[in-house]
Design a protein around this motif. Structure first.
Motif, mmCIF file in Angstrom:
data_model
loop_
_atom_site.group_PDB
_atom_site.id
_atom_site.type_symbol
_atom_site.label_atom_id
_atom_site.label_comp_id
_atom_site.label_asym_id
_atom_site.label_seq_id
_atom_site.Cartn_x
_atom_site.Cartn_y
_atom_site.Cartn_z
ATOM 1 N N TYR A 49 49.356 34.928 53.542
ATOM 2 C CA TYR A 49 48.692 36.110 52.984
ATOM 3 C C TYR A 49 47.981 35.788 51.671
ATOM 4 C CZ TYR A 49 48.130 40.795 51.078
ATOM 5 O OH TYR A 49 47.610 41.940 50.537
ATOM 6 N N LYS A 50 48.706 35.148 50.774
ATOM 7 C CA LYS A 50 48.165 34.828 49.453
ATOM 8 C C LYS A 50 46.950 33.904 49.569
ATOM 9 C CE LYS A 50 49.976 31.421 46.464
ATOM 10 N NZ LYS A 50 50.960 30.582 47.107
ATOM 11 N N GLU A 51 47.062 32.884 50.420
ATOM 12 C CA GLU A 51 45.980 31.914 50.584
ATOM 13 C C GLU A 51 44.753 32.566 51.235
ATOM 14 O OE1 GLU A 51 49.147 31.413 51.275
ATOM 15 O OE2 GLU A 51 49.703 29.786 49.920
ATOM 16 N N LYS A 98 43.932 35.688 51.120
ATOM 17 C CA LYS A 98 43.337 36.617 50.156
ATOM 18 C C LYS A 98 42.428 35.864 49.184
ATOM 19 C CE LYS A 98 46.014 38.786 47.139
ATOM 20 N NZ LYS A 98 47.026 39.753 46.708
ATOM 21 N N LEU A 99 42.951 34.780 48.613
ATOM 22 C CA LEU A 99 42.165 34.011 47.647
ATOM 23 C C LEU A 99 40.930 33.394 48.308
ATOM 24 C CD1 LEU A 99 41.745 32.765 44.859
ATOM 25 C CD2 LEU A 99 43.230 30.888 45.535
ATOM 26 N N THR A 154 39.323 34.347 50.825
ATOM 27 C CA THR A 154 38.347 35.358 51.219
ATOM 28 C C THR A 154 37.622 35.910 50.002
ATOM 29 O OG1 THR A 154 39.743 35.956 53.084
ATOM 30 C CG2 THR A 154 38.025 37.524 52.493
ATOM 31 N N PHE A 155 38.363 36.149 48.918
ATOM 32 C CA PHE A 155 37.759 36.730 47.723
ATOM 33 C C PHE A 155 36.941 35.698 46.955
ATOM 34 C CE2 PHE A 155 38.274 37.701 43.086
ATOM 35 C CZ PHE A 155 37.410 38.774 43.060
ATOM 36 N N LEU A 215 44.384 45.307 49.923
ATOM 37 C CA LEU A 215 44.291 44.491 51.136
ATOM 38 C C LEU A 215 45.473 44.732 52.078
ATOM 39 C CD1 LEU A 215 42.956 42.297 52.818
ATOM 40 C CD2 LEU A 215 44.072 40.594 51.402
#
Lengths: 369, 255
Positions: free
Chosen positions: A162-164, A166-167, A169-170, A227
């Motif tokens: 999830y964290k990876e 998110k980063l 993508t952003f 998100l």
């Protein structure tokens, strides 16, 4: 379980499974990659069918997934040459692969279950006929088992990374600089989209699966600023579209997958208009609100200027306001009454005079401007 | 831990660096050394390769030739010690997330794969937001920020990396004068603690006031050094070519 309940559960599961990776497709602005993948996988399915001569072979899934990832790779290679634009590259690659699949199918595989209608719309209504029977025990439709596996795969991937995701993508550049190999994540995600498209293919076909990938996340995007919430809402909206789509098909005696996709569109437009913050109505309302605020600013600032310039007092007469501001009479009266209500001005006979509060507000407005 | 170890090494050491996009050289045989503890501006005309240089140092762009050392080692071995502030416009500010979350992203490098930010990381994020004067905005959706506020959030995200070198791509682009002043104040603070700040910069007028070192770049490196020695009218002419740009004795520039 009754066949209709099985269909509803399967449809909901397909929608839910598509919605999860769909969120990232929408946020990465590569929604149409799902269109490309869901079409191109046909070639993989057909080729693998010729090799195995078995429609239920798991190799069909593997071949289709590989074709999906291959489509993404070739499309991106084309984009990198900078000779074709992104949308053109997508439009070049997948129709090519899809049409090869269609020709092979027409030429050598006529008469089998893989016909054109099925490719376009799938046939979820037949799903309950294909049972998973283990040691004489009926464990339900095979499609349901297959989709459950794909769903768990998607869910696990998104929870673990999830964290990876998110980063990457952003801010892909920061993700790369911090050592999170966004390219690897991108292809992992594209593999999941391929596997999901393959799983959904038989149930909803290659065109309608696109609706399930894109519409629920696009709808959820209008409803939240988080998100994690967007992921949950997308799944929920997918399920609502699936269930309402089933009943729409039931009453219209129409294709189930088509009705599901229709409901995806209907739900999107309802949310597009009525969403509390990003919806069309909310924005109209907000604009109106702003307009009044702005009008009040204009009036108080004008009165302040008049005061500072010791200008002719006749300016402070209501009718003169109309001439000065070029506002129509009812609007001027309305703005004045709003200012009076807010305690920005007081009215003495024909004169409008700023209160201390109004004077401060006007000064702040000037500074802001 | 690393300060004593690297006290003698250079912040950035670039040898014979050539970068090309589609056979078109963007950086040509660039050599330079940046010592630690300077506030360096990279200036040059559009298309001079300023952003590309930063991206190459970060390993985001692969060079055709050349060697880059960061604090005496390859980037991969030093990535924990480098904070990157990309151009504000390079990300989607409508992304569904809030200010605190964006700042926490700076912590991901320390966390590595899979591990999630802890309450301690969140506390650190709030502290970094306080440093840039944005603590009140922690829960704010990022699409509601002004340009200057976005830039402050990016700075907070860089601070939370607790790096030794800060690479920034146009940190002053599109921010108002007040924000610009407060950003440069923050950069000076970083420099005072012995860290190195390298910014791609556009405005020649503020160059002398804001930075102590400058690199003039136009595909090739024109000059590098303390402002007094590197920023000469001849060097400026070499960097900006025939484009009418004059630097008079007082340091005013006119275009």
């Amino acid at each position: 379980m009754s066949p209709s309940l099985e269909i509803i559960i399967l449809a909901s599961l397909v929608a839910l499974t598509c919605a999860l990776p769909g969120v990232f497709l929408v946020l990465r602005r590569i929604s149409l990659m799902s269109d490309a993948i869901s079409h191109a996988i046909l070639l993989g399915i057909v080729v693998m069918f010729f090799i195995t001569k078995d429609l239920s072979s798991p190799l069909l899934l593997i071949g289709a997934t590989i074709t999906g990832v291959l489509t993404v790779t070739v499309t991106e290679m084309l984009i990198r040459t900078q000779k074709v634009k992104k949308d053109t590259a997508i439009g070049l690659v997948f129709p090519f692969l899809f049409s090869i699949g269609v020709i092979l199918l027409n030429k050598y595989a006529s008469g089998i279950h893989l016909d054109a209608d099925c490719i376009l719309f799938g046939e979820i209504a037949f799903a309950p006929f294909d049972r998973f029977i283990f040691q004489n025990v009926d464990l339900g439709p095979i499609g349901l088992w297959l989709m459950s596996v794909v769903f768990l795969l998607n869910l696990t991937f998104i929870i673990v990374f999830y964290k990876e995701l998110k980063l990457a993508t952003f801010d892909p550049a920061l993700a790369a600089a911090l050592g999170f190999t966004p390219i690897l994540l991108h292809y992992a995600l594209m593999s999941l989209v391929s596997i999901t498209a393959v799983g959904a293919f038989e149930n909803v076909g290659s065109i309608l699966v696109v609706a399930l990938f894109i519409a629920p996340p696009a709808t959820a995007y209008l409803l939240t600023n988080r998100l994690s919430v967007m992921l949950i809402l997308s799944g929920a909206i997918g399920i609502i579209a699936a269930i309402s789509g089933y009943w729409l098909a039931h009453f219209l005696d129409a294709n189930i997958a088509g009705s599901m996709a229709t409901m995806c569109g209907v739900i999107f437009f309802i949310v597009f208009i009525f969403a509390p913050e990003h919806g069309w109505l909310a924005r109209q309302f907000f604009r109106r609100f702003k307009q009044w605020d702005f009008a009040k600013d204009i009036l108080t600032v004008h009165l302040l200027q008049t005061e500072l310039n010791h200008a002719d007092q006749t300016e402070q007469i209501v009718s003169h306001m109309t001439d000065h501001m070029l506002w129509d009479h009812p609007f001027t009266i309305d703005v004045i009454s709003r200012c009076l209500q807010d305690g920005l001005i007081v009215q003495e006979g024909e004169k409008l005079i700023l209160t201390n509060y109004g004077r401060e507000k006007a000064k702040i407005s000037i500074l802001k401007g | 831990m690393t300060n004593t170890m690297q006290s003698n090494s250079l912040a950035i050491e670039v040898t014979d660096l050539t970068v090309a996009y589609q056979e078109k050289p963007v950086l040509w045989d660039v050599d330079f050394n940046v010592p630690q503890g300077v506030l360096l501006a990279i200036v040059g005309p559009n298309g001079a390769g300023k952003s590309t240089l930063i991206k190459t140092i970060l390993g985001l762009v692969k060079p055709v030739a050349g060697r880059i050392l960061v604090l005496g080692a390859q980037y991969q071995a030093r990535k924990q010690l480098i904070a990157y502030v990309p151009q504000r416009s390079s990300v989607d500010w409508d992304f569904p997330t809030n200010v605190l979350d964006v700042v926490l992203m700076g912590r991901y490098g320390h966390l590595g794969w899979i591990r999630r930010p802890s309450p301690k990381d969140k506390k650190l994020a709030i502290e970094c937001l306080e440093r840039v004067g944005m603590a009140d905005f922690a829960g704010r959706q990022i699409s509601q920020l002004s340009g200057g506020q976005q830039q402050r959030v990016f700075l907070a995200r860089a601070f939370i990396q607790e790096a030794s070198i800060y690479l920034m791509d146009e940190p002053f682009a599109g921010v108002d004068a007040t924000t610009e002043k407060s950003i440069i104040e923050l950069l000076r603070e970083i420099k005072k603690s012995g860290k190195t700040v390298i910014c791609v910069h556009h405005d020649l007028e503020t160059l002398k006031e804001y930075f102590d070192w400058v690199m003039l770049l136009n595909v090739r490196r024109v000059s590098l050094g303390p402002i007094a020695t590197a920023l000469t009218p001849e060097n400026l002419k070499r960097a900006y070519g025939g484009r009418a740009l004059f630097l008079d004795q007082k340091g005013d520039t006119r275009v």
